[in-house]
Design a protein around this motif. Structure first.
Motif, mmCIF file in Angstrom:
data_model
loop_
_atom_site.group_PDB
_atom_site.id
_atom_site.type_symbol
_atom_site.label_atom_id
_atom_site.label_comp_id
_atom_site.label_asym_id
_atom_site.label_seq_id
_atom_site.Cartn_x
_atom_site.Cartn_y
_atom_site.Cartn_z
ATOM 1 N N ASP A 1 -22.660 38.098 -104.602
ATOM 2 C CA ASP A 1 -21.482 38.829 -104.197
ATOM 3 C C ASP A 1 -20.822 39.020 -103.032
ATOM 4 N N ARG B 1 -19.807 37.766 -108.590
ATOM 5 C CA ARG B 1 -21.243 37.561 -109.201
ATOM 6 C C ARG B 1 -21.151 36.865 -110.521
ATOM 7 N N ILE C 1 -31.540 35.407 -104.151
ATOM 8 C CA ILE C 1 -31.604 34.646 -102.928
ATOM 9 C C ILE C 1 -32.605 35.240 -102.045
ATOM 10 N N VAL C 2 -33.190 34.546 -101.261
ATOM 11 C CA VAL C 2 -34.036 34.837 -100.181
ATOM 12 C C VAL C 2 -33.485 34.264 -99.002
ATOM 13 N N ASP C 3 -33.094 35.221 -98.017
ATOM 14 C CA ASP C 3 -32.453 34.716 -96.734
ATOM 15 C C ASP C 3 -33.222 35.131 -95.507
ATOM 16 N N THR C 4 -33.209 36.066 -94.872
ATOM 17 C CA THR C 4 -34.140 36.362 -93.727
ATOM 18 C C THR C 4 -35.576 36.584 -94.234
ATOM 19 N N GLY C 5 -35.665 37.007 -95.319
ATOM 20 C CA GLY C 5 -37.079 37.130 -96.289
ATOM 21 C C GLY C 5 -37.458 38.624 -95.960
ATOM 22 N N LEU C 6 -36.792 39.532 -95.365
ATOM 23 C CA LEU C 6 -36.887 40.912 -95.083
ATOM 24 C C LEU C 6 -37.041 41.618 -96.250
ATOM 25 N N THR C 7 -36.186 41.439 -97.374
ATOM 26 C CA THR C 7 -36.264 42.201 -98.532
ATOM 27 C C THR C 7 -37.554 41.732 -99.396
ATOM 28 N N SER D 1 -27.885 40.621 -92.999
ATOM 29 C CA SER D 1 -29.152 41.484 -93.077
ATOM 30 C C SER D 1 -29.637 42.548 -91.938
ATOM 31 N N ILE E 1 -34.365 42.461 -109.171
ATOM 32 C CA ILE E 1 -34.008 43.032 -107.952
ATOM 33 C C ILE E 1 -32.522 43.421 -108.277
ATOM 34 N N LEU E 2 -32.048 44.102 -108.503
ATOM 35 C CA LEU E 2 -30.624 44.538 -108.706
ATOM 36 C C LEU E 2 -29.932 44.466 -107.357
ATOM 37 N N LYS E 3 -28.719 44.109 -107.489
ATOM 38 C CA LYS E 3 -27.989 43.834 -108.575
ATOM 39 C C LYS E 3 -28.016 42.146 -108.704
ATOM 40 N N GLY E 4 -27.997 41.667 -107.790
ATOM 41 C CA GLY E 4 -27.970 39.942 -107.564
ATOM 42 C C GLY E 4 -28.759 39.292 -108.631
ATOM 43 N N SER F 1 -31.562 47.739 -101.010
ATOM 44 C CA SER F 1 -30.489 46.855 -100.169
ATOM 45 C C SER F 1 -30.788 46.885 -98.841
ATOM 46 N N SER F 2 -30.724 45.559 -98.456
ATOM 47 C CA SER F 2 -30.920 45.222 -97.101
ATOM 48 C C SER F 2 -29.687 44.918 -96.218
HETATM 49 C C1 PRP Z 1 -29.577 40.340 -101.319
HETATM 50 C C2 PRP Z 1 -30.692 39.673 -102.344
HETATM 51 C C3 PRP Z 1 -31.796 39.879 -101.833
HETATM 52 C C4 PRP Z 1 -31.671 40.093 -100.311
HETATM 53 C C5 PRP Z 1 -32.103 38.859 -99.595
HETATM 54 O O1 PRP Z 1 -29.330 41.706 -101.936
HETATM 55 O O2 PRP Z 1 -30.384 39.847 -103.859
HETATM 56 O O3 PRP Z 1 -32.376 41.144 -102.149
HETATM 57 O O4 PRP Z 1 -30.034 40.350 -100.156
HETATM 58 O O5 PRP Z 1 -31.809 38.931 -98.011
HETATM 59 P P1 PRP Z 1 -33.087 39.055 -97.215
HETATM 60 O O6 PRP Z 1 -33.906 37.850 -97.403
HETATM 61 O O7 PRP Z 1 -32.247 38.625 -95.766
HETATM 62 O O8 PRP Z 1 -33.795 40.468 -97.129
HETATM 63 P P2 PRP Z 1 -28.113 42.291 -101.913
HETATM 64 O O9 PRP Z 1 -28.798 43.462 -100.527
HETATM 65 O O10 PRP Z 1 -27.165 41.805 -101.188
HETATM 66 O O11 PRP Z 1 -28.266 43.265 -102.729
HETATM 67 P P3 PRP Z 1 -27.524 42.928 -104.287
HETATM 68 O O12 PRP Z 1 -28.261 42.099 -104.886
HETATM 69 O O13 PRP Z 1 -27.199 44.103 -105.085
HETATM 70 O O14 PRP Z 1 -26.143 41.892 -104.083
#
Ligand code: PRP
Length: 191
Positions: free
Chosen positions: A170, A176, A112-118, A87, A52-55, A79-80
């Motif tokens: 980033d 990055r 990374i998984v943060d809120t999990g929404l993505t 998020s 999942i770009l770009k990270g 993108s989230s």
């Molecule tokens: C970041 C990361 C995940 C998402 C996780 O992407 O790569 O896709 O956020 O967050 P969540 O768990 O709260 O949904 P970002 O939108 O920053 O895009 P990037 O990878 O291009 O930096």
């Protein structure tokens, strides 16, 4: 302007970084462990890695090279976060996969998984396309931030809720490429 002069610190840290959270050495060791585990779990099968770009680019490149099973690649961009650091809950679809995943063993790769929404959105939408199996590998897990429960089969490191950059992550497009995960100095993102 942000100063990006490399200091003489033994860990090679940049001035905008307050502290190294996960060193390059620990990342390398953990990615090797994940590669061995995934290779064993998928023995005799071919894995289709979906970054999942770009990270995810950095983690995916490292993980792919420690697998001992055949692997193919594809990438998606969603993108989230928009322009901010939080998020929004809105998952924006930017680039779809090039190939069908029907009947394939798909491994979603995320930084990374943060809120999990993505990941929640990704799991649902990719499952609907009929893969033979679907699993997720993330380099970092900010578990305390989760808003929706989402299964994550392979986790590199569970980290605290700090503003981290590096190893694919980033701030405003920068950092990055740092080979470690570092905590950004608040002066950098509050100015
Ligand atoms: C970041 C990361 C995940 C998402 C996780 O992407 O790569 O896709 O956020 O967050 P969540 O768990 O709260 O949904 P970002 O939108 O920053 O895009 P990037 O990878 O291009 O930096």
């Amino acid at each position: 302007m942000t100063t990006r002069v490399q200091t003489s610190d033994a860990d090679g840290s940049y001035e905008p970084i307050a502290r190294v959270l996960v060193s390059r050495r620990r990342l390398t060791a953990r990615v090797a462990e994940l590669g061995a585990q995934i290779s064993a779990d998928y023995a005799g099968r071919e894995i289709h890695m979906v970054g999942i770009l770009k990270g995810a680019a950095i983690f995916m490149a490292d993980l792919a090279r420690v697998l001992s099973i055949p692997a193919t690649f594809d990438f998606m961009a969603i993108s989230s976060y928009g322009a901010g650091s939080e998020s929004s809950g809105v998952v924006r679809f930017i680039k779809d996969l090039d190939e069908s995943i029907e009947g394939r063993h798909v491994l979603i790769v995320e930084d990374i998984v943060d809120t999990g929404l993505t990941l929640h959105y990704l799991r649902e939408s990719l499952t609907a396309r009929g893969p033979a199996s679907l699993a997720v590998a993330v380099a970092l897990d900010k578990a305390s931030r989760r808003q929706v429960p989402v299964p994550v089969e392979y986790v590199g490191f569970r980290i605290p809720d700090a503003f981290v950059v590096g190893y694919g992550l980033d701030f405003a497009g920068r950092y990055r490429n740092l080979p470690y995960v570092g905590i950004l100095r608040p002066e950098v993102y509050t100015r």
